[in-house]
Scaffold this active site. Structure first.
Site, PDB file in Angstrom:
ATOM      1  N   LYS A 195      40.802  38.279  36.607  1.00 26.72           N
ATOM      2  CA  LYS A 195      42.009  37.738  37.240  1.00 26.72           C
ATOM      3  C   LYS A 195      43.096  37.476  36.210  1.00 26.72           C
ATOM      4  CE  LYS A 195      39.976  35.525  41.329  1.00 26.72           C
ATOM      5  NZ  LYS A 195      38.607  35.989  41.193  1.00 26.72           N
ATOM      6  N   ARG A 206      37.264  47.384  45.590  1.00 28.50           N
ATOM      7  CA  ARG A 206      36.126  47.799  46.431  1.00 28.50           C
ATOM      8  C   ARG A 206      36.574  47.755  47.886  1.00 28.50           C
ATOM      9  NH1 ARG A 206      35.115  42.762  48.505  1.00 28.50           N
ATOM     10  NH2 ARG A 206      35.310  41.008  47.095  1.00 28.50           N
TER      11      ARG A 206
END
Length: 673
Positions: free
Chosen positions: A116, A296
């Site tokens: 992140k 994903r």
């Protein structure tokens, strides 16, 4: 196109991938742990190989073992699903090195977006707006505390490598920062093998809006519109919908363009999701900030499939096989509205504690699709379990996803409410009733959305009164009457209906409901007249009752002036009664035996679910007060803090840090102060 793929996952996503592969004529290989030997995903694939023990680190996280199986079975590609190895750069590289296609983005894209902190640095350079915060690599606790003070409370601590709400805490004041940081780092290390965190300003009324993106290996990249995932508990999504309510077309185009730019900045290929935090400004418009990118397929991808009419797993397979994107941006359109509800094994009224156990009953709404949710098939179920399966403590608590589609949001809401009402799960605690209350509450119905919706609507969503005892008892009686009516032996001396030669008859039912024992009786008239009616008696209250079996577990019951359709399931002494508005699980017990049972847990500190002891915040000899935090357990990938049930002195710690504890196990012994 591939001839055979290996699915490196379990549960509903493995079944979901297998279904698309089968439709495309692609053979599938399942992998499974010893805990999943009879799991639905094992049966859904053409081949299946055992890869290890029940703990994920011994099975679904064993990249080496999974690649061995792929080679030995001749699989040309690996689909990682979501979770486990789906965002693992090293696994993606290992697949490439082995000459096996990874059905996901390139390793470099996973690396760029997997942290992140690194992703936010990249987005900042690309001009994408960020929430004010600290995204640096230095995680010295004193530095992070100073950064939190600079940012201004409340702040949000987030695991840098994380997702799914793990390693995430809101902190409202400086005094709580150190403890929250330590807990986040432990959870992040356990879940992702990386304890680094970032700290950001906590947006007070945030909406969680994400954009589905897709890229191919020829530089093509599109977005498939947005999903609103604002309804969350413990930073984990509960309900997701598409498109986002109140989204202006120009804002949709702006967010979509930003998401595509983010994907192109890292050379993205395959399915991905760019997540934004959005907040309403004075004119009702949305200001948005980049939060993270999930490299994903998302849990909530079915709502995007429902409004676009596309199969995103098919797109993944085609792109991974080297084909271009099937459609251009100008060919993509939105049709109707879709909502997904995550059905989980948990107890919402006990802080959403995960639950385990066997699903004695698992019944879905009639006429559901297990493939698509569209205007033609408006209700879809994605599930990796069957009736009789068990939810274990080794994996997350999600049982299934219930997805509905409608021409409008109002129609989708109505369909979801009806579908949830027809979903019956017996044997363990679930959130189905809670989901019904969320769907029906005014805030959600009017799209007054933010990530604190559940907390601010606690009064209508949690700790609701149970099903009235007279309705619950009527269900038990209706089932008993149906059993009597279907008895093959008409000999009055062997029937179980309380028949007497002279006078009326009474049949007793001792029922425990919501922790209270009720003496219930069914009084039968002596008269054989057609209008003679039975009577339900609970204490000094009485209701005339009639019941007609409708087939299976369904009963038409008239209780006083109420006409009810009740569905009743019985397993041993447990009886589950589902009414149109409510459900209840009762114990039909022997009152004498019940009188000898011990009291509730009282002053004992016990494990509310199976799990591992992470920490004790006390030691033998300490004096503690009711409500004081005493221990931390980990179950289903989440930490749970346990508090003192009463004042006392810690006499003995009965487990050590790292020990596994069964549900109900006493963690420590408290003596009187």
């Amino acid at each position: 196109m591939f001839k055979k793929i290996l699915i490196a996952n379990r549960g509903e996503i493995a079944c979901r991938v297998a279904a698309t592969a089968r439709r495309m004529g692609i053979r599938t290989v399942a992998v499974y742990s010893s805990a999943d030997a009879n799991a639905r995903h094992v049966m859904a694939c053409d081949e299946a190989v055992l890869i290890g023990g029940p703990a994920p680190r011994d099975s679904y996280l064993r990249a080496d073992r999974i690649l061995e199986v792929a080679k030995s079975t001749g699989a040309q590609a690996v689909h990682p699903g979501y979770g486990f190895l789906s965002e693992n750069e090293a696994f993606a590289r290992a697949c490439a090195d082995a000459g096996i296609a990874f059905i996901g983005p390139p390793p470099a894209a996973i690396a760029a977006m997997g942290s992140k902190s690194a992703a936010k640095t990249l987005m900042e350079k690309a001009g994408v707006p960020l929430v004010p915060g600290y995204h640096g690599a230095d995680n010295d606790p004193d530095l992070l505390a100073r950064e939190a003070q600079r940012i201004g409370y409340p702040v949000l601590i987030k695991a840098s490598a994380g997702g799914g709400g793990k390693g995430m805490r809101r902190v409202d004041k400086a005094d709580d920062f150190a403890a929250a940081l330590a807990s986040c780092q432990r959870e992040a290390q356990s879940s992702f093998g990386d304890k680094h965190v970032l700290v950001e300003r906590y947006v007070l009324r945030p909406r969680h809006i994400e954009i589905q993106v897709f890229g191919d290996s020829y530089g093509g990249c599109v977005h498939l519109f947005e999903r609103d995932c604002s309804v969350q508990r413990r930073h984990q999504k509960v309900l997701e919908e598409a498109p986002a309510p109140g989204m202006a077309p120009e804002r949709r185009a702006e967010m979509g363009a930003a998401a595509v730019a983010a994907a192109q900045a890292v050379g993205y290929v395959g399915a991905g999701t760019v997540e934004f935090i959005a907040e309403e400004v004075d004119d009702g418009d949305l200001r948005f900030y980049f939060m993270e990118m999930n490299t994903r397929l998302q849990v909530e991808h079915p709502v995007t499939e429902a409004i676009t009419g596309l199969d995103l797993v098919e797109w993944q397979l085609r792109v991974a096989a080297g084909q271009p994107l099937p459609l251009r941006q100008d060919q993509l359109t939105i049709t109707g509205h879709a909502i997904e509800a995550r059905i989980c094994a948990e107890n919402p009224d006990a802080g959403f504690l995960p639950a385990t156990g066997r699903m004695d009953v698992l019944r879905w709404p009639p006429h559901v699709s297990f493939d698509r949710a569209t205007s033609a098939n408006p209700v879809r179920v994605d599930a990796g379990v069957r009736e009789g399966d068990a939810i274990t403590p080794y994996y997350d608590s999600m049982i299934a996803k219930l997805i509905v589609h409608g021409d409008t949001r109002a129609q989708a809401l109505a369909r979801l409410g009806a579908a949830l009402a027809a979903t019956h799960i017996v044997g363990l605690n679930t959130n189905v009733a809670f989901l019904r209350r969320v769907v029906e509450c005014h805030a959600f119905a009017t799209a007054d959305l933010d990530t604190a919706l559940i907390e601010r609507e606690r009064a209508v969503l949690l700790d609701q009164p149970p099903l009235p005892i007279e309705i619950a008892a009527a269900g038990v009686v209706a089932r008993a009457l149906a059993d009597e009516a279907s008895a093959a032996d008409d000999d009055p001396w062997s029937r179980r209906d309380g028949w007497r030669l002279h006078g009326g008859a009474r049949r007793h039912f001792d029922l425990e409901h919501a922790g209270v024992l009720h003496a219930v009786a069914l009084a039968r008239p002596h008269s054989a007249a057609a209008d003679a009616r039975c009577e339900l008696q609970i204490g000094d209250r009485r209701w005339p009752i009639t019941a007609t079996a409708l087939g299976g577990e369904r009963h038409d019951v008239t209780l006083g002036e109420q006409r009810l359709h009740l569905t009743v399931y019985a397993h041993g002494e447990r009886v589950a009664v589902f009414a149109p508005e409510h459900g209840a699980v009762l114990r039909q017990i022997d009152a004498i035996a019940h009188a000898g049972e011990g009291a509730a847990e009282g002053g004992r500190l016990t494990a509310p679910m199976p799990g591992k002891v992470i920490a004790f915040m006390t030691q033998a000899g300490d004096t503690v007060t009711q409500g004081q935090a005493l221990a931390v357990m980990e179950a289903m990938k989440m930490e749970h803090t346990l508090h003192a049930p009463r004042d006392g002195v810690v006499a003995e710690l009965l487990y050590a840090v790292g020990d596994q504890v069964a549900e109900g196990g006493e963690l420590l012994r408290l003596a009187e102060a």
